[in-house]
Motif scaffolding. Structure first.
Motif, mmCIF file in Angstrom:
data_model
loop_
_atom_site.group_PDB
_atom_site.id
_atom_site.type_symbol
_atom_site.label_atom_id
_atom_site.label_comp_id
_atom_site.label_asym_id
_atom_site.label_seq_id
_atom_site.Cartn_x
_atom_site.Cartn_y
_atom_site.Cartn_z
ATOM 1 N N TYR A 24 0.823 -1.210 0.000
ATOM 2 C CA TYR A 24 0.000 0.000 0.000
ATOM 3 C C TYR A 24 0.862 1.267 0.000
ATOM 4 O O TYR A 24 0.518 2.279 -0.598
ATOM 5 C CB TYR A 24 -0.930 -0.020 1.210
ATOM 6 C CG TYR A 24 -1.923 1.107 1.284
ATOM 7 C CD1 TYR A 24 -2.748 1.411 0.211
ATOM 8 C CD2 TYR A 24 -2.047 1.864 2.445
ATOM 9 C CE1 TYR A 24 -3.673 2.450 0.283
ATOM 10 C CE2 TYR A 24 -2.964 2.895 2.530
ATOM 11 C CZ TYR A 24 -3.781 3.185 1.445
ATOM 12 O OH TYR A 24 -4.680 4.208 1.528
ATOM 13 N N GLY A 25 1.987 1.190 0.718
ATOM 14 C CA GLY A 25 2.932 2.296 0.683
ATOM 15 C C GLY A 25 2.646 3.445 1.614
ATOM 16 O O GLY A 25 3.233 4.517 1.479
ATOM 17 N N LYS A 26 1.763 3.276 2.572
ATOM 18 C CA LYS A 26 1.450 4.363 3.502
ATOM 19 C C LYS A 26 2.591 4.587 4.481
ATOM 20 O O LYS A 26 3.197 3.630 4.970
ATOM 21 C CB LYS A 26 0.168 4.033 4.274
ATOM 22 C CG LYS A 26 -0.261 5.121 5.248
ATOM 23 C CD LYS A 26 -1.536 4.722 5.969
ATOM 24 C CE LYS A 26 -1.966 5.802 6.957
ATOM 25 N NZ LYS A 26 -3.201 5.432 7.683
ATOM 26 N N GLN A 27 2.899 5.842 4.759
ATOM 27 C CA GLN A 27 3.973 6.144 5.693
ATOM 28 C C GLN A 27 3.678 5.559 7.069
ATOM 29 O O GLN A 27 2.577 5.693 7.600
ATOM 30 C CB GLN A 27 4.173 7.660 5.825
ATOM 31 C CG GLN A 27 5.322 8.026 6.761
ATOM 32 C CD GLN A 27 5.608 9.505 6.787
ATOM 33 O OE1 GLN A 27 5.308 10.220 5.844
ATOM 34 N NE2 GLN A 27 6.196 9.986 7.875
ATOM 35 N N GLY A 28 4.680 4.891 7.630
ATOM 36 C CA GLY A 28 4.551 4.322 8.960
ATOM 37 C C GLY A 28 3.835 2.984 9.020
ATOM 38 O O GLY A 28 3.620 2.440 10.102
ATOM 39 N N LEU A 29 3.466 2.429 7.859
ATOM 40 C CA LEU A 29 2.738 1.155 7.839
ATOM 41 C C LEU A 29 3.659 0.021 8.281
ATOM 42 O O LEU A 29 4.670 -0.260 7.632
ATOM 43 C CB LEU A 29 2.225 0.875 6.423
ATOM 44 C CG LEU A 29 1.310 -0.347 6.241
ATOM 45 C CD1 LEU A 29 -0.022 -0.115 6.941
ATOM 46 C CD2 LEU A 29 1.089 -0.634 4.756
ATOM 47 N N VAL A 30 3.320 -0.627 9.389
ATOM 48 C CA VAL A 30 4.157 -1.731 9.869
ATOM 49 C C VAL A 30 3.866 -2.989 9.058
ATOM 50 O O VAL A 30 2.838 -3.085 8.385
ATOM 51 C CB VAL A 30 3.941 -1.995 11.376
ATOM 52 C CG1 VAL A 30 4.214 -0.747 12.194
ATOM 53 C CG2 VAL A 30 2.540 -2.516 11.647
ATOM 54 N N ALA A 31 4.763 -3.951 9.124
ATOM 55 C CA ALA A 31 4.643 -5.177 8.340
ATOM 56 C C ALA A 31 3.319 -5.880 8.613
ATOM 57 O O ALA A 31 2.822 -5.899 9.745
ATOM 58 C CB ALA A 31 5.809 -6.109 8.650
ATOM 59 N N SER A 32 2.763 -6.470 7.561
ATOM 60 C CA SER A 32 1.450 -7.109 7.672
ATOM 61 C C SER A 32 1.425 -8.220 8.721
ATOM 62 O O SER A 32 0.401 -8.431 9.359
ATOM 63 C CB SER A 32 1.022 -7.663 6.312
ATOM 64 O OG SER A 32 1.964 -8.607 5.835
ATOM 65 N N LYS A 33 2.544 -8.922 8.902
ATOM 66 C CA LYS A 33 2.547 -10.005 9.891
ATOM 67 C C LYS A 33 2.236 -9.462 11.282
ATOM 68 O O LYS A 33 1.574 -10.125 12.093
ATOM 69 C CB LYS A 33 3.887 -10.742 9.885
ATOM 70 C CG LYS A 33 5.073 -9.904 10.354
ATOM 71 C CD LYS A 33 6.351 -10.741 10.383
ATOM 72 C CE LYS A 33 7.531 -9.911 10.918
ATOM 73 N NZ LYS A 33 8.771 -10.727 10.955
ATOM 74 N N HIS A 34 2.697 -8.250 11.565
ATOM 75 C CA HIS A 34 2.422 -7.640 12.870
ATOM 76 C C HIS A 34 0.979 -7.145 12.944
ATOM 77 O O HIS A 34 0.311 -7.311 13.976
ATOM 78 C CB HIS A 34 3.377 -6.473 13.115
ATOM 79 C CG HIS A 34 4.807 -6.863 13.269
ATOM 80 N ND1 HIS A 34 5.221 -7.855 14.131
ATOM 81 C CD2 HIS A 34 5.935 -6.391 12.659
ATOM 82 C CE1 HIS A 34 6.533 -7.984 14.071
ATOM 83 N NE2 HIS A 34 6.984 -7.117 13.180
ATOM 84 N N ARG A 35 0.488 -6.554 11.866
ATOM 85 C CA ARG A 35 -0.888 -6.044 11.875
ATOM 86 C C ARG A 35 -1.896 -7.185 11.993
ATOM 87 O O ARG A 35 -2.912 -7.065 12.678
ATOM 88 C CB ARG A 35 -1.135 -5.208 10.620
ATOM 89 C CG ARG A 35 -0.380 -3.872 10.666
ATOM 90 C CD ARG A 35 -0.633 -2.998 9.455
ATOM 91 N NE ARG A 35 0.115 -3.432 8.297
ATOM 92 C CZ ARG A 35 -0.401 -3.915 7.176
ATOM 93 N NH1 ARG A 35 -1.725 -4.050 7.064
ATOM 94 N NH2 ARG A 35 0.361 -4.263 6.161
ATOM 95 N N LYS A 209 9.034 4.999 7.805
ATOM 96 C CA LYS A 209 8.973 4.013 6.729
ATOM 97 C C LYS A 209 8.023 4.483 5.624
ATOM 98 O O LYS A 209 6.946 5.001 5.889
ATOM 99 C CB LYS A 209 8.486 2.671 7.290
ATOM 100 C CG LYS A 209 8.409 1.557 6.260
ATOM 101 C CD LYS A 209 7.890 0.271 6.889
ATOM 102 C CE LYS A 209 7.759 -0.830 5.855
ATOM 103 N NZ LYS A 209 7.205 -2.082 6.460
ATOM 104 N N ASN A 210 8.443 4.320 4.386
ATOM 105 C CA ASN A 210 7.657 4.707 3.192
ATOM 106 C C ASN A 210 7.496 6.216 3.041
ATOM 107 O O ASN A 210 6.670 6.673 2.243
ATOM 108 C CB ASN A 210 6.251 4.070 3.213
ATOM 109 C CG ASN A 210 6.291 2.559 3.172
ATOM 110 O OD1 ASN A 210 7.211 1.970 2.618
ATOM 111 N ND2 ASN A 210 5.301 1.929 3.772
ATOM 112 N N LYS A 211 8.290 7.005 3.759
ATOM 113 C CA LYS A 211 8.118 8.460 3.719
ATOM 114 C C LYS A 211 8.259 9.014 2.301
ATOM 115 O O LYS A 211 7.543 9.944 1.908
ATOM 116 C CB LYS A 211 9.137 9.128 4.646
ATOM 117 C CG LYS A 211 8.976 10.646 4.700
ATOM 118 C CD LYS A 211 9.997 11.289 5.636
ATOM 119 C CE LYS A 211 9.824 12.806 5.664
ATOM 120 N NZ LYS A 211 10.831 13.455 6.558
ATOM 121 N N GLU A 212 9.173 8.456 1.534
ATOM 122 C CA GLU A 212 9.434 8.976 0.188
ATOM 123 C C GLU A 212 8.660 8.220 -0.892
ATOM 124 O O GLU A 212 8.885 8.439 -2.080
ATOM 125 C CB GLU A 212 10.941 8.906 -0.108
ATOM 126 C CG GLU A 212 11.828 9.592 0.921
ATOM 127 C CD GLU A 212 11.510 11.076 1.054
ATOM 128 O OE1 GLU A 212 11.117 11.679 0.039
ATOM 129 O OE2 GLU A 212 11.645 11.613 2.166
#
Length: 225
Positions: A24-35, A209-212
């Motif tokens: 998805y690329g959203k800033q601050g998105l943690v890894a799916s395994k954690h979510r 994470k994903n800031k850019e």
């Protein structure tokens, strides 16, 4: 769920939480395994809401409508299987299962963002499946519908739920509190708080994470167009 039951139009039999893909690329998105793990911990006591990891396991971000098609196909197949096995024979008032997207008024506002949604996808999500939109703060979902010819066309398939007890707690505010080292006791289940601490999630570094990176819906639609 209570609102839909009270309206007397539907019998809600289940809910699905479908975490988005890492793509998805959203800033601050943690890894799916954690979510996925945190969602399952948070829903341990629920007997009707489940977590599905199909969307999060996709290599690329999938459009909301694609995810809804997947879940609807799975639900319909299960329903038909039960009918064939006569485990759940249809009654006079029963029919094919329905799938609706539950969202907040802030989500409906994203329909206005240029390039974020395709019109045919909005039409299918709202017209074919339907929305249950919960009020949030000062946002006016009625006005959003009024200002959109597309949403107005499918107005009867949008259920607006007014929350009279205001709750301004949001995921953004919880992440901000965690990032600053504030307590989130009573905002999250203890099991989720423990998991976040054990895995060092939602720190100053992880929020970068994903800031850019450009949000994937914007780039994917450009390619398709």
């Amino acid at each position: 769920m209570f609102f839909l039951h009270l309206a007397g139009l539907y019998r809600v039999v289940g809910g699905i939480v479908s975490p988005v893909s890492d793509g998805y690329g959203k800033q601050g998105l943690v890894a799916s395994k954690h979510r996925i793990a945190m969602a399952r911990l948070a829903l341990q006591s629920s007997d009707w809401v489940s977590v599905d990891d199909w969307e999060s396991q996709q290599s690329d971000w999938t459009e909301t409508v694609v995810t809804m098609r997947y879940h609807y196909g799975r639900i319909t197949a299960q329903y038909q299987q039960r009918i064939r096995e006569r485990k759940d024979p249809p009654t006079e008032n029963s029919g094919e299962p329905l799938l609706k997207l539950l969202c907040g008024a802030d989500f409906m506002e994203t329909f206005k963002v240029p390039g974020l949604w395709r019109d045919d996808h909005i039409a299918e999500v709202v017209g074919r499946f339907g929305l249950v939109c919960v009020s949030r703060g000062t946002l006016l979902p009625d006005q959003t519908i009024h200002e959109s010819d597309l949403l107005a066309r499918h107005r009867r398939n949008i259920s607006l739920v007014r929350e009279w007890v205001q709750n301004e707690i949001s995921a953004t505010e919880v992440r901000r509190a965690l990032r600053r080292g504030y307590s989130v006791k009573y905002l999250l289940p203890d099991s989720v708080i423990d998991y976040i601490k054990e895995n060092n999630l939602y720190t100053q570094d992880s929020e970068m994470k994903n800031k850019e990176i450009t949000l994937r819906p914007l780039t994917k639609q450009t390619i398709q167009d």
